[in-house]
Design a protein around this motif. Sequence first.
Motif, PDB file in Angstrom:
ATOM      1  N   HIS A 107      -5.251   4.955   3.979  1.00 25.91           N
ATOM      2  CA  HIS A 107      -4.256   4.186   3.244  1.00 25.91           C
ATOM      3  C   HIS A 107      -2.891   3.783   4.069  1.00 25.91           C
ATOM      4  O   HIS A 107      -2.232   2.801   4.159  1.00 25.91           O
ATOM      5  CB  HIS A 107      -4.067   4.413   1.541  1.00 25.91           C
ATOM      6  N   THR A 114       1.778   6.251  -7.220  1.00 21.06           N
ATOM      7  CA  THR A 114       0.707   7.178  -7.762  1.00 21.06           C
ATOM      8  C   THR A 114       0.667   8.570  -6.991  1.00 21.06           C
ATOM      9  O   THR A 114      -0.203   9.421  -7.592  1.00 21.06           O
ATOM     10  CB  THR A 114      -0.520   6.261  -7.347  1.00 21.06           C
ATOM     11  N   ALA A 128      -6.325  -0.876   1.354  1.00 25.10           N
ATOM     12  CA  ALA A 128      -5.677  -0.597  -0.053  1.00 25.10           C
ATOM     13  C   ALA A 128      -6.408   0.343  -0.824  1.00 25.10           C
ATOM     14  O   ALA A 128      -7.682   0.222  -0.974  1.00 25.10           O
ATOM     15  CB  ALA A 128      -5.921  -2.186  -0.681  1.00 25.10           C
ATOM     16  N   HIS A 129      -5.704   0.834  -1.802  1.00 20.98           N
ATOM     17  CA  HIS A 129      -6.131   1.624  -2.612  1.00 20.98           C
ATOM     18  C   HIS A 129      -7.110   0.803  -3.584  1.00 20.98           C
ATOM     19  O   HIS A 129      -6.880  -0.205  -3.916  1.00 20.98           O
ATOM     20  CB  HIS A 129      -5.278   2.452  -3.701  1.00 20.98           C
ATOM     21  N   VAL A 162       0.716  -1.214  -0.136  1.00 24.42           N
ATOM     22  CA  VAL A 162      -0.206  -0.018   0.002  1.00 24.42           C
ATOM     23  C   VAL A 162       1.107   1.206   0.050  1.00 24.42           C
ATOM     24  O   VAL A 162       0.729   2.235  -0.709  1.00 24.42           O
ATOM     25  CB  VAL A 162      -0.875   0.007   1.141  1.00 24.42           C
ATOM     26  N   ASP A 208      -1.106   9.031  -4.278  1.00 23.19           N
ATOM     27  CA  ASP A 208      -2.033   8.969  -3.626  1.00 23.19           C
ATOM     28  C   ASP A 208      -1.921   8.603  -2.052  1.00 23.19           C
ATOM     29  O   ASP A 208      -1.615   7.545  -1.747  1.00 23.19           O
ATOM     30  CB  ASP A 208      -3.089   8.074  -4.188  1.00 23.19           C
ATOM     31  N   HIS A 209      -1.448   9.870  -1.181  1.00 22.44           N
ATOM     32  CA  HIS A 209      -1.162   9.534   0.327  1.00 22.44           C
ATOM     33  C   HIS A 209      -2.381   9.640   1.012  1.00 22.44           C
ATOM     34  O   HIS A 209      -2.314  10.219   2.288  1.00 22.44           O
ATOM     35  CB  HIS A 209       0.017  10.215   0.490  1.00 22.44           C
ATOM     36  N   GLN A 210      -3.617   9.353   0.627  1.00 19.44           N
ATOM     37  CA  GLN A 210      -4.767   9.712   1.660  1.00 19.44           C
ATOM     38  C   GLN A 210      -4.333   8.606   2.770  1.00 19.44           C
ATOM     39  O   GLN A 210      -4.009   7.700   2.896  1.00 19.44           O
ATOM     40  CB  GLN A 210      -5.807   9.300   0.857  1.00 19.44           C
ATOM     41  N   LEU A 212      -4.959  -0.093  -6.401  1.00 18.50           N
ATOM     42  CA  LEU A 212      -4.166  -0.978  -6.145  1.00 18.50           C
ATOM     43  C   LEU A 212      -4.868  -2.405  -6.290  1.00 18.50           C
ATOM     44  O   LEU A 212      -4.268  -3.281  -6.777  1.00 18.50           O
ATOM     45  CB  LEU A 212      -3.469  -0.790  -4.842  1.00 18.50           C
ATOM     46  N   THR A 213      -6.126  -2.772  -5.766  1.00 18.93           N
ATOM     47  CA  THR A 213      -6.721  -3.615  -6.129  1.00 18.93           C
ATOM     48  C   THR A 213      -7.043  -4.186  -7.266  1.00 18.93           C
ATOM     49  O   THR A 213      -6.684  -5.360  -7.906  1.00 18.93           O
ATOM     50  CB  THR A 213      -8.138  -3.529  -5.220  1.00 18.93           C
ATOM     51  N   ALA A 223       1.340   4.085  -2.934  1.00 17.68           N
ATOM     52  CA  ALA A 223       0.976   5.577  -2.481  1.00 17.68           C
ATOM     53  C   ALA A 223       2.150   6.483  -3.138  1.00 17.68           C
ATOM     54  O   ALA A 223       2.037   7.399  -3.714  1.00 17.68           O
ATOM     55  CB  ALA A 223       0.862   5.923  -1.030  1.00 17.68           C
TER      56      ALA A 223
END
Length: 151
Positions: free
Chosen positions: A45, A38, A61-62, A31, A40-42, A65-66, A35
Amino acid sequence: MKTFQTLQELAACVGQTVAVSPWTEITQEQVNMFAEATGDHQWIHIDVEKAKAGPFGAPIAHGFLTLSLIPKLSQSAIKIEDVRMGVNYGLNKVRFTSPVPVGSKVRGHMKLLDAVAIDGNGMQFTWEMKIEREGSEKPSCIAESLARYYV
């Protein structure tokens, strides 16, 4: 793993669930790496402590990612002997229907929806991939994936 000798042998399975992949575990390291790759550091996650107090009770998981596990799940579930190359051709539909908490195991159920001949001595296959999370009645992701194989 289900093995097919030819594209035509696989194409004869249209309408059937062809294979189910082995389970694969989703780790926090995966994960975090996703992050980074991409941007995407929300927090749901990557911030483990905050995520424990969040809506899912753990980091998840994003969704993408899945989704990105489709090639891994597919390659661990089916093999086509008489193929020189396979490529991802895209997606028609994608839904993220339930979260995948870190530490979960997922696997893919592959149903062949369509198979058509394409230029270049190949075939295009349309797959319904349901990504199941161990212990959950609802799939985590349902995607219609297109793959092209060439002999």
